[in-house]
Scaffold this motif. Structure first.
Motif, PDB file in Angstrom:
ATOM      1  N   HIS A  18      81.649  41.220 -66.528  1.00  0.00           N
ATOM      2  CA  HIS A  18      81.219  40.054 -67.296  1.00  0.00           C
ATOM      3  C   HIS A  18      79.707  40.033 -67.459  1.00  0.00           C
ATOM      4  O   HIS A  18      79.189  39.664 -68.526  1.00  0.00           O
ATOM      5  CB  HIS A  18      81.696  38.764 -66.630  1.00  0.00           C
ATOM      6  CG  HIS A  18      81.629  37.581 -67.545  1.00  0.00           C
ATOM      7  ND1 HIS A  18      80.494  36.822 -67.697  1.00  0.00           N
ATOM      8  CD2 HIS A  18      82.556  37.034 -68.375  1.00  0.00           C
ATOM      9  CE1 HIS A  18      80.727  35.852 -68.561  1.00  0.00           C
ATOM     10  NE2 HIS A  18      81.956  35.968 -68.996  1.00  0.00           N
ATOM     11  N   TYR A  39      78.135  27.398 -71.483  1.00  0.00           N
ATOM     12  CA  TYR A  39      79.569  27.705 -71.598  1.00  0.00           C
ATOM     13  C   TYR A  39      80.095  28.318 -70.302  1.00  0.00           C
ATOM     14  O   TYR A  39      81.198  27.986 -69.849  1.00  0.00           O
ATOM     15  CB  TYR A  39      79.811  28.661 -72.764  1.00  0.00           C
ATOM     16  CG  TYR A  39      79.655  28.048 -74.132  1.00  0.00           C
ATOM     17  CD1 TYR A  39      80.276  26.844 -74.445  1.00  0.00           C
ATOM     18  CD2 TYR A  39      78.899  28.676 -75.119  1.00  0.00           C
ATOM     19  CE1 TYR A  39      80.136  26.280 -75.697  1.00  0.00           C
ATOM     20  CE2 TYR A  39      78.755  28.118 -76.377  1.00  0.00           C
ATOM     21  CZ  TYR A  39      79.376  26.918 -76.662  1.00  0.00           C
ATOM     22  OH  TYR A  39      79.237  26.361 -77.898  1.00  0.00           O
ATOM     23  N   PHE A  40      79.310  29.202 -69.721  1.00  0.00           N
ATOM     24  CA  PHE A  40      79.730  29.885 -68.497  1.00  0.00           C
ATOM     25  C   PHE A  40      79.938  28.893 -67.358  1.00  0.00           C
ATOM     26  O   PHE A  40      80.913  28.976 -66.616  1.00  0.00           O
ATOM     27  CB  PHE A  40      78.685  30.926 -68.107  1.00  0.00           C
ATOM     28  CG  PHE A  40      79.061  31.746 -66.913  1.00  0.00           C
ATOM     29  CD1 PHE A  40      79.858  32.863 -67.052  1.00  0.00           C
ATOM     30  CD2 PHE A  40      78.620  31.391 -65.643  1.00  0.00           C
ATOM     31  CE1 PHE A  40      80.213  33.634 -65.947  1.00  0.00           C
ATOM     32  CE2 PHE A  40      78.963  32.151 -64.538  1.00  0.00           C
ATOM     33  CZ  PHE A  40      79.763  33.268 -64.688  1.00  0.00           C
ATOM     34  N   ILE A  76      83.078  26.491 -68.289  1.00  0.00           N
ATOM     35  CA  ILE A  76      84.381  27.122 -68.535  1.00  0.00           C
ATOM     36  C   ILE A  76      84.697  28.205 -67.512  1.00  0.00           C
ATOM     37  O   ILE A  76      85.788  28.230 -66.939  1.00  0.00           O
ATOM     38  CB  ILE A  76      84.426  27.716 -69.961  1.00  0.00           C
ATOM     39  CG1 ILE A  76      84.242  26.597 -70.991  1.00  0.00           C
ATOM     40  CG2 ILE A  76      85.743  28.452 -70.200  1.00  0.00           C
ATOM     41  CD1 ILE A  76      84.174  27.087 -72.426  1.00  0.00           C
ATOM     42  N   ARG A  77      83.749  29.091 -67.265  1.00  0.00           N
ATOM     43  CA  ARG A  77      84.003  30.231 -66.383  1.00  0.00           C
ATOM     44  C   ARG A  77      83.741  29.923 -64.912  1.00  0.00           C
ATOM     45  O   ARG A  77      84.464  30.375 -64.033  1.00  0.00           O
ATOM     46  CB  ARG A  77      83.123  31.409 -66.834  1.00  0.00           C
ATOM     47  CG  ARG A  77      83.107  32.603 -65.905  1.00  0.00           C
ATOM     48  CD  ARG A  77      84.453  33.290 -65.795  1.00  0.00           C
ATOM     49  NE  ARG A  77      84.358  34.436 -64.914  1.00  0.00           N
ATOM     50  CZ  ARG A  77      84.453  34.392 -63.596  1.00  0.00           C
ATOM     51  NH1 ARG A  77      84.646  33.213 -63.012  1.00  0.00           N
ATOM     52  NH2 ARG A  77      84.362  35.473 -62.870  1.00  0.00           N
ATOM     53  N   HIS A 122      84.404  27.976 -62.521  1.00  0.00           N
ATOM     54  CA  HIS A 122      85.279  26.964 -61.916  1.00  0.00           C
ATOM     55  C   HIS A 122      85.406  27.259 -60.424  1.00  0.00           C
ATOM     56  O   HIS A 122      85.999  28.244 -60.016  1.00  0.00           O
ATOM     57  CB  HIS A 122      86.647  26.959 -62.585  1.00  0.00           C
ATOM     58  CG  HIS A 122      87.281  28.318 -62.679  1.00  0.00           C
ATOM     59  ND1 HIS A 122      86.899  29.244 -63.619  1.00  0.00           N
ATOM     60  CD2 HIS A 122      88.251  28.903 -61.945  1.00  0.00           C
ATOM     61  CE1 HIS A 122      87.624  30.344 -63.469  1.00  0.00           C
ATOM     62  NE2 HIS A 122      88.439  30.172 -62.453  1.00  0.00           N
ATOM     63  N   PHE A 131      80.540  34.236 -76.565  1.00  0.00           N
ATOM     64  CA  PHE A 131      81.293  33.755 -75.406  1.00  0.00           C
ATOM     65  C   PHE A 131      82.780  33.640 -75.748  1.00  0.00           C
ATOM     66  O   PHE A 131      83.635  33.969 -74.918  1.00  0.00           O
ATOM     67  CB  PHE A 131      80.763  32.387 -74.950  1.00  0.00           C
ATOM     68  CG  PHE A 131      81.432  31.888 -73.699  1.00  0.00           C
ATOM     69  CD1 PHE A 131      80.954  32.262 -72.455  1.00  0.00           C
ATOM     70  CD2 PHE A 131      82.545  31.064 -73.762  1.00  0.00           C
ATOM     71  CE1 PHE A 131      81.566  31.819 -71.294  1.00  0.00           C
ATOM     72  CE2 PHE A 131      83.165  30.618 -72.618  1.00  0.00           C
ATOM     73  CZ  PHE A 131      82.679  31.001 -71.375  1.00  0.00           C
ATOM     74  N   THR A 163      84.150  37.095 -75.721  1.00  0.00           N
ATOM     75  CA  THR A 163      84.264  37.581 -74.348  1.00  0.00           C
ATOM     76  C   THR A 163      85.434  36.927 -73.626  1.00  0.00           C
ATOM     77  O   THR A 163      86.206  37.597 -72.924  1.00  0.00           O
ATOM     78  CB  THR A 163      82.967  37.300 -73.572  1.00  0.00           C
ATOM     79  OG1 THR A 163      81.882  37.962 -74.220  1.00  0.00           O
ATOM     80  CG2 THR A 163      83.066  37.791 -72.134  1.00  0.00           C
ATOM     81  N   TYR A 164      85.575  35.626 -73.781  1.00  0.00           N
ATOM     82  CA  TYR A 164      86.604  34.867 -73.066  1.00  0.00           C
ATOM     83  C   TYR A 164      88.014  35.192 -73.552  1.00  0.00           C
ATOM     84  O   TYR A 164      88.953  35.289 -72.760  1.00  0.00           O
ATOM     85  CB  TYR A 164      86.320  33.369 -73.226  1.00  0.00           C
ATOM     86  CG  TYR A 164      87.168  32.483 -72.343  1.00  0.00           C
ATOM     87  CD1 TYR A 164      86.904  32.370 -70.981  1.00  0.00           C
ATOM     88  CD2 TYR A 164      88.224  31.746 -72.871  1.00  0.00           C
ATOM     89  CE1 TYR A 164      87.669  31.557 -70.168  1.00  0.00           C
ATOM     90  CE2 TYR A 164      88.997  30.928 -72.064  1.00  0.00           C
ATOM     91  CZ  TYR A 164      88.711  30.845 -70.711  1.00  0.00           C
ATOM     92  OH  TYR A 164      89.477  30.046 -69.904  1.00  0.00           O
ATOM     93  N   THR A 166      87.661  39.668 -71.758  1.00  0.00           N
ATOM     94  CA  THR A 166      88.094  39.372 -70.390  1.00  0.00           C
ATOM     95  C   THR A 166      89.521  39.835 -70.093  1.00  0.00           C
ATOM     96  O   THR A 166      89.763  40.402 -69.013  1.00  0.00           O
ATOM     97  CB  THR A 166      87.947  37.871 -70.101  1.00  0.00           C
ATOM     98  OG1 THR A 166      86.575  37.483 -70.296  1.00  0.00           O
ATOM     99  CG2 THR A 166      88.353  37.547 -68.666  1.00  0.00           C
ATOM    100  N   THR A 206      86.658  38.078 -62.413  1.00  0.00           N
ATOM    101  CA  THR A 206      87.080  36.934 -63.213  1.00  0.00           C
ATOM    102  C   THR A 206      87.977  35.978 -62.429  1.00  0.00           C
ATOM    103  O   THR A 206      87.848  34.756 -62.539  1.00  0.00           O
ATOM    104  CB  THR A 206      87.821  37.406 -64.475  1.00  0.00           C
ATOM    105  OG1 THR A 206      86.986  38.308 -65.201  1.00  0.00           O
ATOM    106  CG2 THR A 206      88.184  36.242 -65.360  1.00  0.00           C
TER     107      THR A 206
END
Length: 245
Positions: A66, A122-123, A126-127, A129, A186, A189-190, A194, A215
């Motif tokens: 990532h 965004y990261f 969303i990412r 967490h 993003f 990528t998401y 990913t 991830t």
């Protein structure tokens, strides 16, 4: 007394005034002499190069896919900026037009920092967490990450206007392009990259390069900390048992 004629080649050769010298504008930053604020802003405007160095360091020592994808996004964004500049062909402000042959629309610094700041936002939401999303420490850390990224982007943009490297419109346009491209990258990528990471890390080449996919790990720092601590404790117990034999 006799005199000695010393012939120093690099002093006796005539100076060639026909050579045109061009500054390496990638890191070449000027500020008004005696202007402390301008000097500070000139240093801050070099933030994109610090971010780039940080990317290279993270990629070399973490090998996370990532992070690599994020870095590739900054490179593609710079390529987009180059294309837009040479398509629009708008010169820099008059104070800089005579010194630089580069175009100014859109500002590459503004596009870079707002791509980075928007992607980080965004990261984080969303990412990033974590296991306990409602803890005070994690909420404060998220706020600090986002606020510092946005503040850095704002100051860099202001520096480009203050130091007269770009007009206001060039900085605003660069910022908008950076935010829009960060949203696109993003999402790509998401949704696309990913899901391919598990397959990529299984390749022999990926194993050779020690590439990894984090991830599915909620908190990478906590995961690495706890695993390192457990490994150290296991090795310590093993070392003590060997010494006792």
């Amino acid at each position: 007394m006799d005199t000695v004629d010393i012939n120093i080649p690099y002093l006796t050769q005539p100076i060639n005034n026909e050579i045109e010298w061009t500054p390496f504008s990638l890191t070449f930053v000027e500020y008004p002499k005696g202007d402390t604020v301008g000097k500070l802003l000139a240093l801050i405007s070099l933030a994109p190069f610090g971010i780039g160095a940080g990317f290279v360091t993270l990629i070399l020592f973490r090998r996370d896919l990532h992070t690599i994808t994020f870095f590739l996004g900054t490179l593609v964004s710079e390529g987009l900026n180059y294309f837009l500049k040479h398509t629009i062909q708008e010169p820099r402000p008059m104070t800089r037009s005579s010194e630089y042959n580069e175009y100014g629309m859109p500002s590459s610094h503004a596009q870079f920092v707002w791509f980075f700041a928007t992607y980080v936002i965004y990261f984080v939401f969303i990412r990033l967490h974590h296991l306990n999303n409602n803890t005070i420490i994690e909420n404060v850390s998220k706020f600090l990450i986002i606020s510092s990224s946005v503040l850095m982007a704002v100051i860099v943009c202001f520096s480009r206007i203050y130091l007269q490297y770009h007009t206001v419109s060039q900085v605003i346009f660069g910022s908008v392009v950076g935010m829009m491209f960060a949203t696109f990258w993003f999402t790509l990528t998401y949704l696309v990259f990913t899901p391919l990471f598990p397959t990529i890390v299984s390749w022999k080449m990926s194993e050779f390069l020690l590439l990894r996919d984090t991830t599915l790990i909620p908190n990478v720092l906590w995961f690495e900390y706890t695993n390192t601590r457990q490994e150290v404790r296991a090795r310590s117990r093993k070392l003590v048992s060997m010494k006792s034999q």
